[in-house]
Design a protein around this motif. Sequence first.
Motif, PDB file in Angstrom:
ATOM      1  N   MET A   1      19.143 -24.700 -38.869  1.00 39.09           N
ATOM      2  CA  MET A   1      18.393 -25.818 -38.253  1.00 39.09           C
ATOM      3  C   MET A   1      18.730 -25.795 -37.078  1.00 39.09           C
ATOM      4  O   MET A   1      17.423 -25.890 -35.710  1.00 39.09           O
ATOM      5  N   LYS A   2      20.190 -26.500 -36.568  1.00 41.31           N
ATOM      6  CA  LYS A   2      20.366 -26.327 -35.254  1.00 41.31           C
ATOM      7  C   LYS A   2      19.553 -25.172 -34.321  1.00 41.31           C
ATOM      8  O   LYS A   2      18.734 -25.521 -33.204  1.00 41.31           O
ATOM      9  N   ARG A   3      19.365 -24.160 -34.485  1.00 38.24           N
ATOM     10  CA  ARG A   3      19.002 -22.619 -34.129  1.00 38.24           C
ATOM     11  C   ARG A   3      17.692 -22.468 -33.734  1.00 38.24           C
ATOM     12  O   ARG A   3      16.662 -22.622 -33.107  1.00 38.24           O
ATOM     13  N   LEU A   4      17.167 -23.154 -35.224  1.00 35.59           N
ATOM     14  CA  LEU A   4      15.696 -22.871 -34.928  1.00 35.59           C
ATOM     15  C   LEU A   4      15.071 -24.770 -33.794  1.00 35.59           C
ATOM     16  O   LEU A   4      13.797 -24.339 -33.053  1.00 35.59           O
ATOM     17  N   PHE A   5      16.014 -25.619 -33.725  1.00 32.90           N
ATOM     18  CA  PHE A   5      15.867 -26.369 -33.335  1.00 32.90           C
ATOM     19  C   PHE A   5      15.546 -26.598 -31.741  1.00 32.90           C
ATOM     20  O   PHE A   5      14.875 -26.318 -30.999  1.00 32.90           O
ATOM     21  N   ASP A   6      16.972 -25.490 -31.662  1.00 36.34           N
ATOM     22  CA  ASP A   6      17.019 -24.844 -29.629  1.00 36.34           C
ATOM     23  C   ASP A   6      16.012 -24.167 -29.194  1.00 36.34           C
ATOM     24  O   ASP A   6      15.330 -24.559 -28.401  1.00 36.34           O
ATOM     25  N   ILE A   7      15.343 -23.219 -30.453  1.00 36.50           N
ATOM     26  CA  ILE A   7      14.675 -22.319 -30.054  1.00 36.50           C
ATOM     27  C   ILE A   7      12.683 -23.285 -29.699  1.00 36.50           C
ATOM     28  O   ILE A   7      12.415 -22.859 -28.540  1.00 36.50           O
ATOM     29  N   ALA A   9      13.058 -26.670 -29.157  1.00 36.55           N
ATOM     30  CA  ALA A   9      13.111 -27.575 -28.018  1.00 36.55           C
ATOM     31  C   ALA A   9      12.884 -26.749 -27.012  1.00 36.55           C
ATOM     32  O   ALA A   9      12.365 -27.034 -25.589  1.00 36.55           O
ATOM     33  N   SER A  10      13.829 -25.212 -26.795  1.00 39.95           N
ATOM     34  CA  SER A  10      14.138 -24.820 -25.381  1.00 39.95           C
ATOM     35  C   SER A  10      12.654 -24.308 -25.004  1.00 39.95           C
ATOM     36  O   SER A  10      12.527 -23.959 -23.849  1.00 39.95           O
ATOM     37  N   ALA A  11      12.166 -24.076 -26.055  1.00 39.92           N
ATOM     38  CA  ALA A  11      10.236 -23.178 -25.451  1.00 39.92           C
ATOM     39  C   ALA A  11       9.299 -24.487 -24.631  1.00 39.92           C
ATOM     40  O   ALA A  11       8.856 -23.886 -23.834  1.00 39.92           O
ATOM     41  N   ILE A  12       9.608 -25.418 -25.841  1.00 37.46           N
ATOM     42  CA  ILE A  12       8.608 -26.751 -25.126  1.00 37.46           C
ATOM     43  C   ILE A  12       9.513 -26.721 -23.523  1.00 37.46           C
ATOM     44  O   ILE A  12       8.319 -27.276 -22.803  1.00 37.46           O
ATOM     45  N   GLY A  13      10.557 -27.401 -23.530  1.00 42.14           N
ATOM     46  CA  GLY A  13      11.055 -27.448 -21.994  1.00 42.14           C
ATOM     47  C   GLY A  13      10.360 -26.597 -20.884  1.00 42.14           C
ATOM     48  O   GLY A  13      10.375 -27.220 -20.425  1.00 42.14           O
ATOM     49  N   LEU A  17       8.168 -28.158 -17.964  1.00 38.16           N
ATOM     50  CA  LEU A  17       8.938 -28.088 -17.102  1.00 38.16           C
ATOM     51  C   LEU A  17       8.756 -27.262 -16.053  1.00 38.16           C
ATOM     52  O   LEU A  17       9.241 -27.328 -14.936  1.00 38.16           O
ATOM     53  N   SER A  18       7.756 -26.511 -16.332  1.00 39.99           N
ATOM     54  CA  SER A  18       8.073 -24.957 -15.601  1.00 39.99           C
ATOM     55  C   SER A  18       7.235 -25.300 -14.121  1.00 39.99           C
ATOM     56  O   SER A  18       7.645 -25.225 -13.122  1.00 39.99           O
ATOM     57  N   PRO A  19       6.503 -26.712 -14.040  1.00 36.96           N
ATOM     58  CA  PRO A  19       5.645 -27.355 -12.994  1.00 36.96           C
ATOM     59  C   PRO A  19       6.930 -27.284 -12.412  1.00 36.96           C
ATOM     60  O   PRO A  19       7.190 -27.232 -10.973  1.00 36.96           O
ATOM     61  N   GLU A  92      18.699 -23.155 -17.553  1.00 32.35           N
ATOM     62  CA  GLU A  92      20.204 -23.115 -18.568  1.00 32.35           C
ATOM     63  C   GLU A  92      19.052 -22.825 -20.210  1.00 32.35           C
ATOM     64  O   GLU A  92      19.530 -22.359 -21.031  1.00 32.35           O
ATOM     65  N   LEU A  93      17.711 -23.707 -20.315  1.00 32.71           N
ATOM     66  CA  LEU A  93      17.083 -23.831 -21.055  1.00 32.71           C
ATOM     67  C   LEU A  93      16.522 -22.044 -21.258  1.00 32.71           C
ATOM     68  O   LEU A  93      16.314 -21.958 -22.707  1.00 32.71           O
ATOM     69  N   TRP A  94      16.735 -20.784 -20.485  1.00 36.01           N
ATOM     70  CA  TRP A  94      16.446 -19.468 -20.787  1.00 36.01           C
ATOM     71  C   TRP A  94      17.840 -18.746 -21.538  1.00 36.01           C
ATOM     72  O   TRP A  94      17.576 -18.571 -22.430  1.00 36.01           O
ATOM     73  N   ASN A  95      19.186 -19.540 -21.452  1.00 38.17           N
ATOM     74  CA  ASN A  95      20.259 -19.225 -22.585  1.00 38.17           C
ATOM     75  C   ASN A  95      19.958 -19.681 -23.364  1.00 38.17           C
ATOM     76  O   ASN A  95      20.615 -18.848 -24.312  1.00 38.17           O
ATOM     77  N   VAL A  96      19.197 -20.510 -23.503  1.00 33.51           N
ATOM     78  CA  VAL A  96      19.648 -21.803 -24.972  1.00 33.51           C
ATOM     79  C   VAL A  96      18.765 -20.586 -25.746  1.00 33.51           C
ATOM     80  O   VAL A  96      18.806 -21.053 -26.885  1.00 33.51           O
ATOM     81  N   PHE A  97      16.810 -20.752 -26.125  1.00 30.64           N
ATOM     82  CA  PHE A  97      16.320 -19.236 -26.319  1.00 30.64           C
ATOM     83  C   PHE A  97      16.767 -18.594 -26.284  1.00 30.64           C
ATOM     84  O   PHE A  97      16.435 -17.711 -27.389  1.00 30.64           O
ATOM     85  N   LYS A  98      17.436 -18.061 -25.420  1.00 33.93           N
ATOM     86  CA  LYS A  98      18.077 -16.339 -25.912  1.00 33.93           C
ATOM     87  C   LYS A  98      19.094 -16.711 -26.918  1.00 33.93           C
ATOM     88  O   LYS A  98      19.577 -15.426 -27.411  1.00 33.93           O
ATOM     89  N   GLY A  99      19.883 -17.447 -26.880  1.00 35.04           N
ATOM     90  CA  GLY A  99      20.688 -17.683 -27.812  1.00 35.04           C
ATOM     91  C   GLY A  99      22.297 -17.534 -27.846  1.00 35.04           C
ATOM     92  O   GLY A  99      22.945 -17.797 -28.117  1.00 35.04           O
ATOM     93  N   ASP A 100      22.306 -17.745 -26.409  1.00 33.53           N
ATOM     94  CA  ASP A 100      23.168 -17.524 -25.354  1.00 33.53           C
ATOM     95  C   ASP A 100      24.360 -19.377 -25.683  1.00 33.53           C
ATOM     96  O   ASP A 100      25.343 -18.633 -25.346  1.00 33.53           O
TER      97      ASP A 100
END
Length: 198
Positions: A1-7, A9-13, A17-19, A92-100
């Motif tokens: 569940m934690k990993r799914l939430f990380d993926i 939330a980081s993707a949405i973030g 937040l891209s602008p 670091e959201l990219w690090n979260v999305f990648k799983g690091d």
Amino acid sequence: MKRLFDIFASAIGLILLSPVILIVAFLIRRKLGSPVLFRQVRPGIHGKPFDMIKFRTMRDAIDDQGNPLPDAERMTPFGSFLRSSSLDELPELWNVFKGDMSLVGPRPLLMQYLPLYSAEQYRRHEVKPGVTGWAQVNGRNSLEWDEKFKLDIWYVDNRSFILDLRILLATVKKVLIRDGISHENNATMEAFKGSQDK
């Protein structure tokens, strides 16, 4: 569940937040030059190295021998703003999305600290490092190293999805009031010199 939430939330973030990310990158390029991103090898879960990415906050300034000047002399007002607002952490959201990394966990410190930990302090690597963590919402860089490690280990022993949500909400509050950004008398956290309990 934690990993799914990380993926999720980081993707949405990253999307929402891209602008902001693009504007910050442009301002860094204009005020500090390139590279825009700061990359550094940090220890992940079980101490496994990974490349952590952040926005650059310091200028390149060296002494006559070619050594970097102290952090306080390389930090600019713009860099201080990026740190106090935590905007430098957005990549670091990219690090979260990648799983690091995870959104919540002990902050990834420096590779050279690994042999300096006591056995108890090394337990912080039993989980993935986080963008924010229990120590960050309970003092951040205003804490002494021993206090910070105790909070990290408490998180390892008591982690749960509900606790992660509490930490994320508390992080938003901390960022808004810019609490615990710097250690006393230091522009950044003083280097860890080793445990007294080894």
